[in-house]
Design a protein around this motif. Structure first.
Motif, PDB file in Angstrom:
ATOM      1  N   ARG A  43       0.844  -1.188   0.000  1.00 17.12           N
ATOM      2  CA  ARG A  43       0.000   0.000   0.000  1.00 17.12           C
ATOM      3  C   ARG A  43       0.881   1.240   0.000  1.00 17.12           C
ATOM      4  NH1 ARG A  43      -3.228  -0.646   5.286  1.00 17.12           N
ATOM      5  NH2 ARG A  43      -1.380  -1.845   5.865  1.00 17.12           N
ATOM      6  N   MET A  44       0.294   2.363  -0.419  1.00 19.63           N
ATOM      7  CA  MET A  44       1.051   3.609  -0.474  1.00 19.63           C
ATOM      8  C   MET A  44       1.271   4.146   0.938  1.00 19.63           C
ATOM      9  SD  MET A  44       0.466   6.989  -2.854  1.00 19.63           S
ATOM     10  CE  MET A  44       0.448   5.980  -4.317  1.00 19.63           C
ATOM     11  N   HIS A  45       2.510   4.539   1.204  1.00 23.64           N
ATOM     12  CA  HIS A  45       2.942   4.911   2.550  1.00 23.64           C
ATOM     13  C   HIS A  45       3.772   6.191   2.485  1.00 23.64           C
ATOM     14  CE1 HIS A  45       3.562   3.734   6.763  1.00 23.64           C
ATOM     15  NE2 HIS A  45       4.839   4.090   6.643  1.00 23.64           N
ATOM     16  N   GLU A  46       3.733   6.949   3.579  1.00 27.55           N
ATOM     17  CA  GLU A  46       4.501   8.206   3.653  1.00 27.55           C
ATOM     18  C   GLU A  46       5.408   8.195   4.875  1.00 27.55           C
ATOM     19  OE1 GLU A  46       2.811  12.513   3.322  1.00 27.55           O
ATOM     20  OE2 GLU A  46       3.150  12.136   5.461  1.00 27.55           O
ATOM     21  N   TRP A  47       6.647   8.632   4.687  1.00 29.31           N
ATOM     22  CA  TRP A  47       7.604   8.825   5.757  1.00 29.31           C
ATOM     23  C   TRP A  47       8.012  10.300   5.779  1.00 29.31           C
ATOM     24  CZ3 TRP A  47       7.605   4.940   2.282  1.00 29.31           C
ATOM     25  CH2 TRP A  47       7.629   3.614   2.732  1.00 29.31           C
ATOM     26  N   ARG A  48       8.242  10.834   6.961  1.00 26.96           N
ATOM     27  CA  ARG A  48       8.806  12.182   7.102  1.00 26.96           C
ATOM     28  C   ARG A  48      10.107  12.064   7.896  1.00 26.96           C
ATOM     29  NH1 ARG A  48       6.261  16.947   5.882  1.00 26.96           N
ATOM     30  NH2 ARG A  48       4.207  16.692   4.864  1.00 26.96           N
ATOM     31  N   ILE A  49      11.154  12.673   7.336  1.00 27.96           N
ATOM     32  CA  ILE A  49      12.492  12.551   7.903  1.00 27.96           C
ATOM     33  C   ILE A  49      13.010  13.947   8.238  1.00 27.96           C
ATOM     34  CG2 ILE A  49      14.837  11.709   7.514  1.00 27.96           C
ATOM     35  CD1 ILE A  49      13.673   9.880   5.328  1.00 27.96           C
ATOM     36  N   ASP A  50      13.563  14.088   9.449  1.00 28.29           N
ATOM     37  CA  ASP A  50      14.204  15.346   9.847  1.00 28.29           C
ATOM     38  C   ASP A  50      15.684  15.219   9.543  1.00 28.29           C
ATOM     39  OD1 ASP A  50      15.343  17.549  11.025  1.00 28.29           O
ATOM     40  OD2 ASP A  50      14.101  17.457  12.835  1.00 28.29           O
ATOM     41  N   PRO A  51      16.192  15.919   8.511  1.00 25.69           N
ATOM     42  CA  PRO A  51      17.606  15.749   8.145  1.00 25.69           C
ATOM     43  C   PRO A  51      18.573  16.329   9.170  1.00 25.69           C
ATOM     44  CG  PRO A  51      16.609  17.494   6.842  1.00 25.69           C
ATOM     45  CD  PRO A  51      15.498  16.873   7.633  1.00 25.69           C
ATOM     46  N   THR A  52      18.085  17.218  10.030  1.00 33.59           N
ATOM     47  CA  THR A  52      18.992  17.822  11.023  1.00 33.59           C
ATOM     48  C   THR A  52      19.253  16.872  12.194  1.00 33.59           C
ATOM     49  OG1 THR A  52      17.118  18.879  12.142  1.00 33.59           O
ATOM     50  CG2 THR A  52      18.236  20.142  10.408  1.00 33.59           C
ATOM     51  N   THR A  53      18.249  16.116  12.566  1.00 34.74           N
ATOM     52  CA  THR A  53      18.419  15.173  13.679  1.00 34.74           C
ATOM     53  C   THR A  53      18.662  13.758  13.212  1.00 34.74           C
ATOM     54  OG1 THR A  53      16.033  14.762  13.818  1.00 34.74           O
ATOM     55  CG2 THR A  53      16.919  16.603  15.119  1.00 34.74           C
ATOM     56  N   GLY A  54      18.433  13.489  11.933  1.00 31.80           N
ATOM     57  CA  GLY A  54      18.635  12.149  11.401  1.00 31.80           C
ATOM     58  C   GLY A  54      17.625  11.157  11.923  1.00 31.80           C
ATOM     59  N   THR A  55      16.374  11.575  12.047  1.00 28.75           N
ATOM     60  CA  THR A  55      15.323  10.695  12.555  1.00 28.75           C
ATOM     61  C   THR A  55      14.123  10.688  11.623  1.00 28.75           C
ATOM     62  OG1 THR A  55      14.384  12.497  13.874  1.00 28.75           O
ATOM     63  CG2 THR A  55      15.995  11.058  14.962  1.00 28.75           C
ATOM     64  N   VAL A  56      13.446   9.544  11.606  1.00 25.04           N
ATOM     65  CA  VAL A  56      12.161   9.456  10.927  1.00 25.04           C
ATOM     66  C   VAL A  56      11.111   9.928  11.922  1.00 25.04           C
ATOM     67  CG1 VAL A  56      10.494   7.925   9.832  1.00 25.04           C
ATOM     68  CG2 VAL A  56      12.946   7.543   9.489  1.00 25.04           C
TER      69      VAL A  56
END
Length: 804
Positions: free
Chosen positions: A175-188
């Motif tokens: 199924r279609m899924h979305e992730w959001r990543i914070d590049p400054t902290t290196g976390t999803v």
């Protein structure tokens, strides 16, 4: 820039990431190393944004040591946490001034990659897109998360039960899924499902790669096929609005399954001054023309076998697209109250991303009866703005397109060529076509059926230029000259000739003799006023033909060693024999050998696998009753070789019957030579000899066929059908003649074979036509006025003029 990822599951480095700029300069390569004994993580796809290349290490890994305990090395490992890897890139996507260092992958050291754990075991085969959120400052990644579903679906045992229970559970399904990543902290920072539709093979408008997009398209998984048969099929196309969650569905229909849909932008870029009607109509014409050309140039048909269907469907596509565009324009006007500026803004901001077409293959299993693989394949074109309205074009393809994973669209080029129209009228005996040829030929004479006049004019120009160059400076004959790249092909052809006992090298009754020298007669050796001549014992019909043909050339020899004339000599009468045959076929080889031994000219109509133009004529003659839907399958069922003789009205299929007929009719009832005679092992010996030829191409080129089996046995690619068959002076056992024959076969180009085996009176005839030179192969093209020696040059000429 072109960014790429390579996976080596066997030895480190297991993953390499790099870039290639538009000038072809390679950027630095980043290598990811894993413990060689432990194995590697399986990686299948990656994403890019304006400033990052985003890798994904899911929970599928490759552990070679598993094989020691009898397990498969590739498995979904629920204990391995999935993670994203962020590699910083320089510059902005699409900035032409950037160099490969600016635009490419800059993380030469794997330590420069920021790894962001997802917190759970996950797997993704295909991502939709990724972009940087300018408001929140994070990275958004959208993909099809499936968590080991397809690996489980391919298990050797218990597959159906596993699939059925997993579908009921509804968790590890694609199924279609979305992730959001914070590049400054290196976390999803967050994850969410975007839809409950089971999908795969997602696509977007590629112009939005790496930047925020709104729409995506994917194939809907047909769950009954998956649960009952463990087969992945897509019964619909789904359009997603990623922002709102809204979906639109186009279903292919019962028993019809599609493949990956490719987004094709309209030919006109939406602008504030272009109305929806203007954009839609122009784009519809362009898309229809491109689709028609793509099928028509491959020897196929659109909606039927006759050229009229091409034009009719193209007209229907234009009308449908015009109506669609008009409806869209009316809807825009209604939403904006008829204000022109508002309408233009709505068109650009709302319609620009999905302003195009979805092009995909659809296979109709319901057309194949009990055998699904024998159904009908189509190319389907959908308006991406309104897929639920159904196809604006359905193009019936001439052959089956197997289910596949991915597709790529590229615009058709206008560099194809066509044969110049002959000056003779349609009642010329050489130009008489069967009704089957007439309805199946794609390009013929000076015009393309249903084709673009500009493209046709371009083909005419290219063909005329190639012919003019040969006429102005024909290649000089060089005895036994081997051109670059020819050697392996020539050796293969010679190998076949040796295994066939040099059948076709000599005419029937050949024996050496001495006679007084005559400069107007062919001689292998002449000295001291005598010449080495060759006696023969041909049938009465052939001897009468030979006398008439030699009379036509008497007086044509003005001087030994003169150059080829700018004009072709008088054309010889068309043969009464027509042979439908196939390179790589031992039975066809035996018939051609018999024709050479009997010195019989014959019109050859090659029938390579995958081509239908000549095969359909055989199928019709054999009463197979081919319908539009089963054209390619019916054509492949035609029995070859197949001979027609207009002199007697006879027609025969199969080498044994044809050889027996030829000897009875054209050698006054004599028994066939043991070299070609029917027998319990005749077919096996002939096929073994032909198979020994091998697949080597005598003149490698970018458009060559996928080499399977003997050269010339498979259709190379679309070719132009000459109005008048070409004339090839040759004999079967010559390797140089064989490579020309193979080229003609793979392009499905018909030609008259005029055998010149040792002892043939045609050796004198050819010497007179060429001003004193005998050498084969020798090609005459009455369509362009070209006459030439040298096998390598002949092959290059044929491809430059007849290959599309």
């Amino acid at each position: 820039d072109f960014l790429f990822l390579g996976l080596n599951p066997v030895s480190p480095p297991h993953c390499s990431v790099g870039s290639l700029n538009p000038e072809g300069v390679m950027g630095p390569i980043t290598s990811l190393w894993h413990n060689a004994l432990e194995g590697a993580t399986f990686m299948h796809d990656f994403c890019v944004t304006e400033h990052f290349t985003i890798l994904f290490e899911g929970s599928m890994n490759i552990r070679p040591l598993r094989m020691l305990r009898g397990d498969h090395p590739l498995k979904y490992d629920a204990s391995q946490v999935a993670r994203f890897g962020l590699m910083r890139r320089g510059g902005a996507l699409g900035t032409a001034a950037k160099t490969d260092m600016d635009m490419g992958v800059e993380a030469e050291d794997p330590k420069d990659i920021t790894w962001c754990d997802c917190g759970a075991a996950e797997m993704v085969y295909h991502f939709v897109n990724a972009w940087e959120d300018d408001v929140r400052g994070d990275i958004v990644v959208v993909g099809v998360r499936e968590d080991g579903f397809f690996h489980g679906a391919l298990a050797a045992n218990g597959t159906r039960e596993w699939i059925q229970s997993t579908l009921v559970e509804g968790k590890a399904v694609p199924r279609m899924h979305e992730w959001r990543i914070d590049p400054t902290t290196g976390t999803v920072t967050s994850e969410r499902w975007l839809s409950d539709h089971l999908i795969e093979v997602p696509r977007i408008n590629d112009a939005f790669t790496g930047i925020k997009n709104r729409f995506a398209y994917a194939g809907r998984v047909h769950t009954p096929s998956l649960a009952d048969d463990a087969q992945l099929k897509f019964d619909a196309v789904i359009k997603f609005d990623i922002g709102t969650g809204q979906t639109w569905v186009y279903e292919h229909g019962r028993g019809r399954y599609g493949m990956e849909a490719q987004f094709v932008p309209r030919s006109s870029v939406p602008t504030a001054s272009a109305s929806g009607l203007e954009r839609g109509e122009a784009a519809a014409v362009a898309a229809a023309a491109a689709a028609v050309a793509a099928v028509d140039m491959r020897g196929g048909t659109l909606g039927g076998r006759d050229g009229g269907a091409v034009a009719a469907v193209a007209t229907a596509v234009t009308a449908a697209a015009t109506a669609t565009a008009a409806t869209a324009a009316a809807a825009t006007e209604e939403k904006t109250g008829g204000d022109a500026d508002s309408a233009a803004t709505a068109s650009v901001n709302v319609g620009a991303e999905d302003d195009g077409w979805l092009v995909l293959y659809v296979h109709d299993e319901s057309k194949g009866g009990d055998v699904a693989a024998e159904g009908r394949s189509e190319c389907v074109v959908l308006d991406a703005r309104d897929i639920e309205a159904g196809p604006v074009a359905r193009i019936v393809l001439p052959s089956r397109v197997p289910y596949g994973a991915h597709a790529l669209w590229y615009p058709a080029e206008a560099a194809a060529v066509a044969v110049a129209s002959a000056s003779s009228g349609s009642n010329d005996e050489h130009t008489v076509e069967s009704k089957t040829e007439s309805r199946t030929r794609s390009w013929a004479g000076g015009g393309a059926v249903g084709g673009d006049p500009d493209i046709q004019e371009s083909r005419d120009v290219v063909a005329a230029a190639a012919a003019a160059a040969i006429r102005a400076s024909p290649p000089p004959p060089r005895m036994f000259a081997v051109s670059g790249g020819q050697l392996s092909a020539l050796l293969g052809a010679a190998r076949t000739g040796i295994l066939r006992g040099a059948a076709g090298l000599f005419v029937n009754g050949w024996r050496p003799w001495l006679a007084a020298d005559d400069a107007g007669e062919y001689a292998f050796v002449r000295t001291l006023g005598v010449r080495f001549t060759e006696a023969r014992a041909l049938g009465a019909v052939r001897e009468e033909q030979a006398r008439e043909e030699l009379l036509m050339t008497r007086g044509a020899l003005d001087g030994i060693g003169s150059q080829l004339s700018a004009q072709l000599p008088a054309r010889l009468p068309a043969p009464t024999l027509t042979l439908y045959e196939l390179e790589g076929c031992g039975a066809s080889r035996r018939v051609r050998e018999a024709l050479c031994m009997l010195d019989l000219a014959c019109t050859l109509r090659p029938c390579p696998h995958g081509a239908v133009r000549h095969r359909l004529a055989v199928a019709d003659a054999q009463g197979l009753g081919c319908s539009v839907a089963d054209t390619i399958f019916c054509a492949e069922d035609a029995q070859l070789p197949f001979l027609e003789d207009t002199r007697t009205g006879a027609a025969f299929a199969g080498a044994d019957a044809i050889v027996a007929y030829l000897y009875k009719e054209y050698l006054d009832g004599a028994a066939p030579s043991p070299l070609v005679a029917p027998g319990p092992f005749a077919a096996v010996r002939a096929q073994a000899a032909v198979d020994a030829r091998g697949p080597d191409d005598s003149s490698p080129h970018d458009s060559r066929a996928l080499r399977r089996g003997p050269a010339g046995a498979f259709y190379s690619r679309p070719s132009a059908a000459p109005r008048i068959p070409l004339e090839l002076w040759s004999y079967e056992v010559s390797p140089f003649c064989a490579v020309v024959r193979e080229a003609l076969s793979e392009m499905e180009v018909p030609y008259v074979m005029r055998p010149c085996a040792r002892g043939s009176p045609r050796r004198t005839q050819l010497m007179r036509r060429t001003g004193g030179t005998f050498q084969v192969p020798y090609l005459e093209d009455p369509n362009t006025g070209v006459a030439m020696f040298e096998s390598a040059e002949i092959v290059r000429y044929l491809r430059s003029v007849y290959l599309l």
